[in-house]
Scaffold this motif. Structure first.
Motif, mmCIF file in Angstrom:
data_model
loop_
_atom_site.group_PDB
_atom_site.id
_atom_site.type_symbol
_atom_site.label_atom_id
_atom_site.label_comp_id
_atom_site.label_asym_id
_atom_site.label_seq_id
_atom_site.Cartn_x
_atom_site.Cartn_y
_atom_site.Cartn_z
ATOM 1 N N TRP A 184 52.822 -36.665 -17.330
ATOM 2 C CA TRP A 184 53.974 -37.494 -17.685
ATOM 3 C C TRP A 184 55.289 -36.719 -17.628
ATOM 4 C CZ3 TRP A 184 57.262 -37.437 -22.062
ATOM 5 C CH2 TRP A 184 58.023 -38.590 -22.248
ATOM 6 N N ILE A 185 55.268 -35.422 -18.016
ATOM 7 C CA ILE A 185 56.532 -34.688 -18.080
ATOM 8 C C ILE A 185 56.799 -33.840 -16.832
ATOM 9 C CG2 ILE A 185 56.427 -34.591 -20.590
ATOM 10 C CD1 ILE A 185 55.775 -31.628 -20.368
ATOM 11 N N ARG A 186 55.871 -33.826 -15.891
ATOM 12 C CA ARG A 186 56.066 -32.954 -14.734
ATOM 13 C C ARG A 186 57.258 -33.364 -13.878
ATOM 14 N NH1 ARG A 186 49.664 -32.879 -13.369
ATOM 15 N NH2 ARG A 186 49.042 -31.640 -15.199
ATOM 16 N N LYS A 187 57.554 -34.663 -13.851
ATOM 17 C CA LYS A 187 58.677 -35.113 -13.022
ATOM 18 C C LYS A 187 60.030 -34.808 -13.661
ATOM 19 C CE LYS A 187 59.080 -39.895 -14.721
ATOM 20 N NZ LYS A 187 59.101 -41.318 -14.305
ATOM 21 N N MET A 188 60.012 -34.211 -14.861
ATOM 22 C CA MET A 188 61.264 -33.936 -15.573
ATOM 23 C C MET A 188 61.813 -32.548 -15.274
ATOM 24 S SD MET A 188 60.361 -35.734 -19.209
ATOM 25 C CE MET A 188 59.565 -37.356 -19.226
ATOM 26 N N VAL A 189 61.121 -31.753 -14.467
ATOM 27 C CA VAL A 189 61.594 -30.414 -14.100
ATOM 28 C C VAL A 189 62.979 -30.513 -13.443
ATOM 29 C CG1 VAL A 189 61.103 -28.397 -12.657
ATOM 30 C CG2 VAL A 189 59.214 -29.606 -13.790
ATOM 31 N N PRO A 190 63.947 -29.647 -13.825
ATOM 32 C CA PRO A 190 63.849 -28.540 -14.781
ATOM 33 C C PRO A 190 64.065 -29.010 -16.225
ATOM 34 C CG PRO A 190 66.014 -28.550 -13.794
ATOM 35 C CD PRO A 190 65.250 -29.679 -13.154
ATOM 36 N N TYR A 191 63.199 -28.607 -17.111
ATOM 37 C CA TYR A 191 63.328 -29.009 -18.507
ATOM 38 C C TYR A 191 63.077 -27.821 -19.437
ATOM 39 C CZ TYR A 191 58.173 -29.276 -18.365
ATOM 40 O OH TYR A 191 56.833 -28.995 -18.210
ATOM 41 N N VAL A 192 63.510 -27.989 -20.688
ATOM 42 C CA VAL A 192 63.269 -27.026 -21.755
ATOM 43 C C VAL A 192 62.599 -27.781 -22.893
ATOM 44 C CG1 VAL A 192 64.303 -25.338 -23.320
ATOM 45 C CG2 VAL A 192 65.359 -25.767 -21.096
ATOM 46 N N THR A 193 61.559 -27.190 -23.480
ATOM 47 C CA THR A 193 60.815 -27.874 -24.536
ATOM 48 C C THR A 193 61.114 -27.292 -25.911
ATOM 49 O OG1 THR A 193 58.901 -26.412 -24.257
ATOM 50 C CG2 THR A 193 58.921 -28.467 -22.988
ATOM 51 N N ALA A 194 60.988 -28.138 -26.909
ATOM 52 C CA ALA A 194 61.102 -27.700 -28.301
ATOM 53 C C ALA A 194 60.208 -28.575 -29.160
ATOM 54 C CB ALA A 194 62.544 -27.783 -28.789
ATOM 55 N N SER A 195 59.787 -28.028 -30.281
ATOM 56 C CA SER A 195 58.969 -28.778 -31.229
ATOM 57 C C SER A 195 59.593 -28.687 -32.606
ATOM 58 C CB SER A 195 57.540 -28.223 -31.266
ATOM 59 O OG SER A 195 56.749 -28.941 -32.196
ATOM 60 N N ALA A 196 59.563 -29.800 -33.335
ATOM 61 C CA ALA A 196 60.073 -29.841 -34.707
ATOM 62 C C ALA A 196 58.888 -30.012 -35.652
ATOM 63 C CB ALA A 196 61.066 -30.991 -34.875
ATOM 64 N N SER A 197 58.557 -28.959 -36.377
ATOM 65 C CA SER A 197 57.376 -28.975 -37.234
ATOM 66 C C SER A 197 57.452 -27.840 -38.244
ATOM 67 C CB SER A 197 56.107 -28.821 -36.386
ATOM 68 O OG SER A 197 54.970 -28.553 -37.188
ATOM 69 N N GLY A 198 56.791 -28.012 -39.367
ATOM 70 C CA GLY A 198 56.701 -26.920 -40.333
ATOM 71 C C GLY A 198 55.962 -25.720 -39.780
#
Length: 340
Positions: free
Chosen positions: A242-256
């Motif tokens: 699902w996210i491969r077509k979004m290149v170039p991208y940067v990821t982040a996660s919001a979690s404890g």
């Protein structure tokens, strides 16, 4: 010997005097449900009792179910046992359950947090004799920064990615975390796109809370459209086609869990923001003190370590096994993500 007001059974937390279960993990006749996450509200119960704001959430998740809704602090009586629901601050519609019989009071928190996130009803301590608490982040290492600081960092991160011509992908659970993030994303920076699982749940919650506008990512959405904008997605979408077509991208996660660098590495996340819908160490301790409880039962999370610390502080504390999973229980399965 007098039986306890609430017992831990193979089906869940049981009030024998009322013949009702609290957040059962196996199907029962009558269940009081604290909130809508999958590990606390499961399919198969004949009747669901919950806060009225939680009804659209569990109905969306579970389908055609029999529900009864109550307001905060409203007393309802089952077989001479008094029950009431009180804000847990965890997510929208999340409750603590107060149980009273012949002057004895127990409180079951479900999941909870003490910081007011601006979209959930803020946590309220409830006086009791016995307090059943989660311990998802029951270690001194967990200490949350104020939400305002974390959310400002997230918007700064998005803006920097935009300047570099990259798409920002921010992972958060589709119920609770995603809406908390969405509420405070700065739309002056760009457009907020969403994964289907988050879009669907947000639409359920829009009648309850005012959120910024979003655009659903579809098969027709192009890479060019996404560049410089932000995409909210559930953690299970990471690494998917699902996210491969979004290149170039940067990821982040919001979690404890982003407290630990190792957690970011294991998840192959570029950036971690420490933002949890559960209490940190100090939040747990202050909550327990505010209840005035002498007995504390510690459930999911770092329950052994946390209960041992409480005993050292003079509490009558012990642990009980449950099938609740804390932040892990808020994750969607790969199947549910693909279906969305």
């Amino acid at each position: 010997m007098k039986s306890p007001l609430l017992e831990f059974t193979d089906k869940g937390i049981y009030c024998e005097k009322a013949d009702v279960f609290l957040d059962p993990w196996k199907p029962v006749k009558k269940a009081i449900i604290t909130h809508g996450h999958a590990d606390h509200s499961r399919w198969g119960n004949k009747e669901y009792i919950t806060h009225h704001r939680n009804i659209p959430i569990i109905s969306h998740r579970l389908g055609d179910i029999k529900t009864t809704g109550f307001e905060w602090g409203e007393t309802f009586i089952i077989n001479n046992v008094k029950f009431s629901l009180h804000p847990a601050g965890h997510i929208i519609g999340a409750s603590q359950v107060r149980v009273e019989h012949k002057g004895e009071v127990w409180v079951f928190t479900g999941d909870y947090k003490t910081e007011d996130d601006g979209i959930s009803n803020p946590y309220e301590p409830v006086k009791c004799h016995t307090f059943i608490t989660e311990c998802t982040f029951g270690l001194p290492a967990f200490k949350w920064l104020p939400q305002k600081e974390v959310l400002a960092d997230i918007n700064d991160w998005w803006l920097e990615n935009k300047k570099e011509g990259k798409t920002s992908i921010l992972f958060g659970y589709s119920l609770g975390k995603a809406q908390r993030l969405l509420k405070y994303l700065d739309t002056d920076i760009g457009t907020i796109y969403t994964h289907g699982a988050i879009e669907n749940m947000t639409e359920v919650l829009r009648p309850l809370v005012s959120f910024p506008p979003t655009k659903l990512v579809t098969k027709e959405t192009t890479k060019k459209e996404l560049l410089g904008n932000i995409v909210l997605a559930p953690p299970s979408a990471h690494g998917s086609s699902w996210i491969r077509k979004m290149v170039p991208y940067v990821t982040a996660s919001a979690s404890g869990w982003m407290t630990f660098r190792g957690a970011r590495r294991r998840r192959a996340i570029d950036k971690g923001f420490v933002l949890s819908d559960h209490c940190d160490w100090q939040g747990l301790l202050s909550s327990i003190e505010a209840t005035g409880a002498e007995k504390v039962i510690c459930t999911h999370g770092y329950s052994d370590i946390f209960s041992r610390y409480l005993r050292e502080q003079g509490y009558d504390a012990r642990t009980e096994a449950t099938q609740y999973e804390g932040e892990q229980g808020e994750m969607e399965t790969s199947k549910s993500v693909s279906e969305s």
